[in-house]
Design a protein around this motif. Structure first.
Motif, short mmCIF file in Angstrom:
data_model
loop_
_atom_site.label_atom_id
_atom_site.label_comp_id
_atom_site.label_asym_id
_atom_site.label_seq_id
_atom_site.Cartn_x
_atom_site.Cartn_y
_atom_site.Cartn_z
N GLY A 86 0.97 -1.11 0.08
CA GLY A 86 -0.18 -0.05 -0.02
C GLY A 86 0.88 1.32 -0.03
O GLY A 86 0.34 2.56 -0.41
N ALA A 87 2.17 1.08 0.74
CA ALA A 87 3.00 2.45 0.62
C ALA A 87 3.52 2.71 -0.89
O ALA A 87 3.41 3.97 -1.17
N LEU A 88 3.49 1.65 -1.76
CA LEU A 88 3.75 2.05 -3.06
C LEU A 88 2.58 2.41 -3.78
O LEU A 88 2.35 3.41 -4.54
N THR A 89 1.40 1.96 -3.56
CA THR A 89 0.02 2.36 -4.07
C THR A 89 -0.30 3.74 -3.70
O THR A 89 -1.06 4.44 -4.65
N ALA A 90 0.09 4.16 -2.57
CA ALA A 90 -0.05 5.49 -2.00
C ALA A 90 0.61 6.54 -2.93
O ALA A 90 0.52 7.57 -2.84
N LEU A 91 1.85 6.10 -3.44
CA LEU A 91 3.04 7.15 -4.32
C LEU A 91 2.14 7.91 -5.10
O LEU A 91 2.19 9.11 -4.94
N PRO A 92 1.34 7.20 -6.08
CA PRO A 92 0.51 8.18 -7.07
C PRO A 92 -0.39 8.97 -6.61
O PRO A 92 -0.74 10.18 -7.08
N ILE A 93 -1.02 8.69 -5.51
CA ILE A 93 -1.99 9.52 -4.97
C ILE A 93 -1.32 10.81 -4.16
O ILE A 93 -1.98 12.09 -4.43
N PHE A 94 -0.38 10.59 -3.61
CA PHE A 94 0.74 11.54 -2.97
C PHE A 94 1.07 12.60 -3.87
O PHE A 94 0.92 13.85 -3.81
N ILE A 95 1.47 12.08 -5.20
CA ILE A 95 2.18 13.10 -6.19
C ILE A 95 1.13 13.76 -6.88
O ILE A 95 1.24 14.84 -7.10
N PHE A 96 -0.16 13.14 -7.02
CA PHE A 96 -1.45 14.12 -7.60
C PHE A 96 -1.63 15.10 -6.69
O PHE A 96 -2.04 16.29 -6.86
N PHE A 97 -1.71 14.78 -5.23
CA PHE A 97 -1.98 15.74 -3.99
C PHE A 97 -0.87 16.87 -4.12
O PHE A 97 -1.41 18.11 -4.13
N LEU A 98 0.36 16.68 -4.41
CA LEU A 98 1.34 17.62 -4.38
C LEU A 98 1.07 18.42 -5.62
O LEU A 98 1.28 19.88 -5.70
N HIS A 99 0.58 17.70 -6.71
CA HIS A 99 0.36 18.66 -8.04
C HIS A 99 -0.52 19.84 -7.78
O HIS A 99 -0.54 20.55 -8.22
N VAL A 100 -1.72 18.98 -7.32
CA VAL A 100 -2.99 19.96 -6.78
C VAL A 100 -2.64 21.26 -5.97
O VAL A 100 -2.95 22.14 -6.06
N ARG A 101 -1.88 20.84 -5.05
CA ARG A 101 -1.18 21.71 -3.60
C ARG A 101 -0.30 22.62 -4.46
O ARG A 101 -0.46 24.16 -4.06
N SER A 102 0.43 22.53 -5.26
CA SER A 102 1.22 23.35 -5.94
C SER A 102 0.66 24.26 -7.12
O SER A 102 0.90 25.42 -7.16
#
Length: 476
Positions: free
Chosen positions: A171-187
């Motif tokens: 799940g730590a790896l499956t969370a990576l794309p979600i996290f990157i998308f979150f950063l993209h929206v945040r930025s």
């Protein structure tokens, strides 16, 4: 969503109690929301084939810091609501919660320690994350396969490892794309994200690739339903997913790996394709993410190395390698069309005083602003490069006369004479410019640069902050 220049920028946020409270609410809500999604993929009590909350929390610890560890513990306890009876919380429930808290909390802190650039997600971040997860996966597999551990405690631990391995670790790896998308929206903001999706993702070739991934996932899982002999075909799903990363880079590759695998898991859960083991499904999900990241980073690094080889790192302008290549092409075009070209050699007056008075950081800021000013002084057909130090080269294309070149030089000198602001002060500089004209002053770029350089020194001898033509050294 591509990773540009080897990093994704994270905007600076001011600290304070209000910010901490807002981040804490986001932490708890996002953990709970991802937990609800994980319940949709539950294949047995307490076992989900898709469990990203713990991995996402690890990445938030990396982003927010150690002070959010208590928030993480609260998120773990509340994350199971309403399915979990937290009002009758007991030691049996505490053990897996503490295990998740310690493993992912410590992993997040290690990730942060090894990546001190708090406002960027670089290639080093991805490599470090993959190393941490791979080490955890290897440890879990070792414990699962060990036959020499005989104590009651160890046997109990070995029985729990598969549940932990399947539910949490990948799940730590499956969370990576979600996290990157979150950063993209945040930025970038949601509106810019929607624009990116429309401009960069909703393209015919990318939609066709996405459709192929969906159809292939459905096909191999359908085969696996009929016979166990076809279960090994599941690995074919990796081919189009990895191909997207090779062709379009890390951002698109991660998105396709995540969505493609998520749809496959949905087929797996909804239609009961039981010939595929849960561990196998999770491993393929993890392999696709790891492969996409590694190949995507190679793709990104190749682009970065190419850009660094032709662009100046400080100003972002073309370097002399690129300038000479472009210049030769434009000179050949001018020869065919019987046109003139002007080459301007620009030397900054008073730049050394900025370094001596305000320091090299101010000097770098001045060079960045000068590069921007020079670019804004030109037409689309013209180009500028940093020659070295505080010297720049400009080429004006398309039938430029001596008068036109002089007008551009005068405009640059006028704009350059305005005060430059730095972090610790302000200064006024100037520019001495030498001009050479093709074909009168030379038939190739090296000759034109040499003669424009001599004209620039004539301008300096005339009192600086002016320009001179090579053919008319006394021109003012």
């Amino acid at each position: 969503m591509d990773v540009s220049s080897d990093r994704t920028n994270i905007p600076f946020r001011p600290t304070g109690a209000r910010l901490h409270f807002r981040n804490a609410l986001f932490f708890i809500f996002s953990f709970w929301f991802l937990n609800q999604i994980a319940y949709l993929f539950e294949v047995a009590e307490g076992i989900s084939v898709f469990y990203p909350p713990s991995g996402f929390a690890m990445l938030l610890i990396y982003l927010f810091g150690a002070k959010y560890l208590p928030v993480f513990l609260v998120a773990i306890i509340l994350g199971g609501l309403p399915q979990r009876d937290v009002f009758n919380y007991n030691l049996e429930m505490l053990a897996p919660d503490l295990r998740m808290f310690l493993i992912y909390g410590v992993a997040g802190l290690i990730l942060k320690k090894l990546n001190p650039e708090k406002h960027t997600v670089s290639a080093k971040f991805y490599y470090t994350l993959i190393f941490i997860i791979t080490a955890l996966l290897a440890s879990a597999v070792f414990v699962m396969g060990s036959s020499t551990i005989g104590s009651t405690f160890s046997s109990s631990w070995r029985e729990q490892v598969p549940l932990f391995f399947i539910g949490n670790l990948t799940g730590a790896l499956t969370a990576l794309p979600i996290f990157i998308f979150f950063l993209h929206v945040r930025s970038c903001g949601w509106n810019n994200v929607k624009l990116t999706i429309h401009r960069d993702i909703l393209k015919p070739d990318k939609l066709v690739a996405f459709l192929i991934i969906i159809l292939l996932s459905f096909l191999v899982l359908s085969l696996g339903k009929f016979s166990e002999n076809y279960s090994s075909y599941y690995y074919v799903i990796l081919i189009p997913i990895i191909w997207t990363s090779v062709k379009w880079g890390l951002g698109i590759g991660l998105m396709y790996a995540f969505i493609g695998n998520l749809l496959t898991l949905s087929f797996y859960v909804l239609f009961g394709y039981s010939f595929y083991g849960m561990l196998e499904v999770q491993l393929i999900f993890a392999m696709s993410i790891i492969s996409t990241v590694l190949i995507g980073l190679v793709h990104e690094q190749k682009d970065i190395f190419y850009e660094e080889s032709i662009y100046d790192e400080l100003t972002g302008l073309a370097n002399m390698r690129l300038f000479k290549k472009l210049s030769a092409s434009m000179i050949a075009n001018a020869e065919r069309n019987t046109e003139t070209i002007a080459l301007l050699f620009v030397d900054i007056d008073g730049f050394k005083a900025i370094n001596d008075t305000f320091g090299h950081r101010a000097g770098d800021q001045a060079l960045e602003k000068i590069g921007e000013l020079l670019k804004n002084s030109l037409r689309d057909a013209d180009f500028v490069a940093r020659y070295g130090g505080d010297e720049f080269i400009i080429q004006l294309n398309g039938g430029i006369s001596e008068k036109d070149a002089g007008a551009v030089a005068s405009s640059i000198i006028k704009n350059m004479s305005k005060p430059f602001q730095f972090d610790n002060g302000a200064a006024t500089i100037g520019a001495s410019i030498g001009i050479a004209i093709y074909p009168k002053d030379g038939a190739n770029v090296d000759t034109l640069i040499s003669k424009a350089d001599k004209a620039m020194y004539a301008a300096k001898k005339s009192g600086k902050n002016c320009f001179r033509l090579y053919s008319q050294p006394s021109f003012q």
